[in-house]
Design an enzyme around this catalytic site. Structure first.
Site: not given
Length: 253
Positions: A148, A161
């Site tokens: 990400s 995350y």
């Protein structure tokens, strides 16, 4: 392996995790349409069955339930890949949990932190362990791990995350060093904010601030799918240990 444009993925045998929805579903659709033979796996059996109705018109897609955080489940899915596809040429580690609790790090439940890392980091590691032998027999093997943009930029209230996606990058680079001895390439794709079902659960793509994005828009699944397909193809035969940011120039690697 060599190939002419448009045929690079024909006949390639690929395992896609987290395939029931979002990017995983789009990646599976693209690979099947491009002639790849795919085993699509997900812990969500109902979602997988629903997605399979669309894949049936695109190409060869097999499905199996898989919890990527569980070694037995992963080994079973890889055994199915061997049976259904006769081997593997590629793996897309897409399965992930986006932070359920968006809160300062000190308020995140320990159980949620552990579950995010179990899926997002232990998952790709378990899949690599289970698929390495099959991939080593391929003439052009490639693994693509989904990271990400937040691993580079950080993001408030998503420490677990973001930390997991940064760990995916480290895992990618470490495995590239090891797997290269077996002619297996390992790369990562790090999308920016992309208009998917999962993204809409944490933010509205229609109101996302794109002023810091040189290309001036939010990503769409096709942007990420193209990057993944390239890294799986023989066109990327000498690319390994790399992270490809797909974010319209918003953050540089």
């Amino acid at each position: 392996m060599s190939g002419t444009p448009g045929t690079e993925l024909t006949g390639r045998r690929v395992l896609v995790t987290g395939a029931a929805r979002g990017l995983g579903r789009s990646i599976t659709s693209h690979l099947a349409s491009a002639g790849a033979r795919v085993l699509a796996v997900d812990i969500d059996e109902d979602g997988l069955a629903e997605a399979a109705t669309g894949w049936s018109n695109l190409g060869e897609v097999h499905t199996a339930r898989c919890d990527v955080s569980d070694e037995v489940s992963v080994n079973s899915a890889v055994d199915e890949a061997s049976r259904a596809l006769g081997g593997l040429d590629g793996v897309v580690n897409n399965a992930a949990i986006v932070s359920v609790t968006r809160a300062p790090a000190q308020q995140v439940p320990v159980e949620e932190f552990d579950r995010v890392f179990a899926v997002n980091v232990r998952g790709p590691w378990l899949v690599y362990r289970a698929t390495a032998r099959l991939l080593a027999a391929s003439d052009c093997a490639g693994i693509v791990n989904l990271s990400s943009e937040t691993a580079f930029s950080g993001s408030r209230n998503m420490a677990h995350y973001v930390g997991s996606k940064a760990a995916v990058i480290g895992l990618t680079r470490a495995l590239a060093r090891e797997a290269g001895q077996s002619d297996i390439r390992v790369n990562a794709v790090a999308p920016g904010f992309t208009d998917t079902e999962g993204a809409r659960a944490i933010g509205d793509p229609d109101t996302y601030d794109t002023t810091g994005t040189p290309l001036g828009r939010v990503g769409v699944p096709a942007d990420v799918v193209g990057a993944v397909a390239f890294l799986l193809s023989p066109a990327a035969a000498f690319i390994s240990g790399q992270v490809l940011l797909v974010n319209g120039g918003r953050v540089a690697g």
